[in-house]
Design a protein around this motif. Sequence first.
Motif, PDB file in Angstrom:
ATOM      1  N   THR A  26     -21.964  11.506 -32.026  1.00 42.05           N
ATOM      2  CA  THR A  26     -20.570  11.190 -32.279  1.00 42.05           C
ATOM      3  C   THR A  26     -19.760  11.601 -31.061  1.00 42.05           C
ATOM      4  OG1 THR A  26     -20.916  11.573 -34.630  1.00 42.05           O
ATOM      5  CG2 THR A  26     -18.636  11.552 -33.855  1.00 42.05           C
ATOM      6  N   THR A  52     -28.156   6.378 -32.644  1.00 44.35           N
ATOM      7  CA  THR A  52     -26.897   5.730 -33.014  1.00 44.35           C
ATOM      8  C   THR A  52     -25.805   6.425 -32.231  1.00 44.35           C
ATOM      9  OG1 THR A  52     -27.656   5.154 -35.235  1.00 44.35           O
ATOM     10  CG2 THR A  52     -25.264   5.241 -34.879  1.00 44.35           C
ATOM     11  N   ASP A  54     -22.003   6.732 -32.000  1.00 46.03           N
ATOM     12  CA  ASP A  54     -20.764   6.482 -32.730  1.00 46.03           C
ATOM     13  C   ASP A  54     -19.588   6.699 -31.792  1.00 46.03           C
ATOM     14  OD1 ASP A  54     -18.550   6.404 -34.370  1.00 46.03           O
ATOM     15  OD2 ASP A  54     -19.453   7.620 -35.954  1.00 46.03           O
ATOM     16  N   ARG A  56     -16.508   5.345 -32.361  1.00 40.17           N
ATOM     17  CA  ARG A  56     -15.313   4.891 -33.084  1.00 40.17           C
ATOM     18  C   ARG A  56     -14.080   5.749 -32.829  1.00 40.17           C
ATOM     19  NH1 ARG A  56     -18.229   4.079 -38.800  1.00 40.17           N
ATOM     20  NH2 ARG A  56     -19.112   6.047 -38.055  1.00 40.17           N
ATOM     21  N   LEU A  83     -21.679   1.954 -32.357  1.00 39.53           N
ATOM     22  CA  LEU A  83     -20.529   1.676 -33.215  1.00 39.53           C
ATOM     23  C   LEU A  83     -19.279   1.884 -32.359  1.00 39.53           C
ATOM     24  CD1 LEU A  83     -21.736   3.872 -36.211  1.00 39.53           C
ATOM     25  CD2 LEU A  83     -22.117   1.426 -35.888  1.00 39.53           C
TER      26      LEU A  83
END
Length: 106
Positions: A26, A52, A54, A56, A83
């Motif tokens: 993240t 992944t 992230d 965002r 993302l």
Amino acid sequence: MFVDHEGADPNFSATAAVAGDRAVVTVTGEVDMSTADAMFRAATKDDAAYATLDLREVTFFDSAAIHALLQLADLYGERLRVLPSSQVHRVLEISGLSAQPWLVSD
């Protein structure tokens, strides 16, 4: 868990958590030449098979960030999912990267 706050932006963070064989990273704040390497290191630190990213909560994404992202795409191949925030998606669109298989659109 791995957190890196080395960048010039005090709001930048790249936090990695591994669940099974997937690293979930993240990233928040600005990803630029002073923080892109920290994002890359967070995504590769745990030797996970899948990742992944992230993005965002990313507010700025420059060419150094694109370079780090492309390095991650080379490393993980189809095992990478990204993302994007609207800002990141726009930068990737302008760069001709919005159709990449690793980019997850809403």
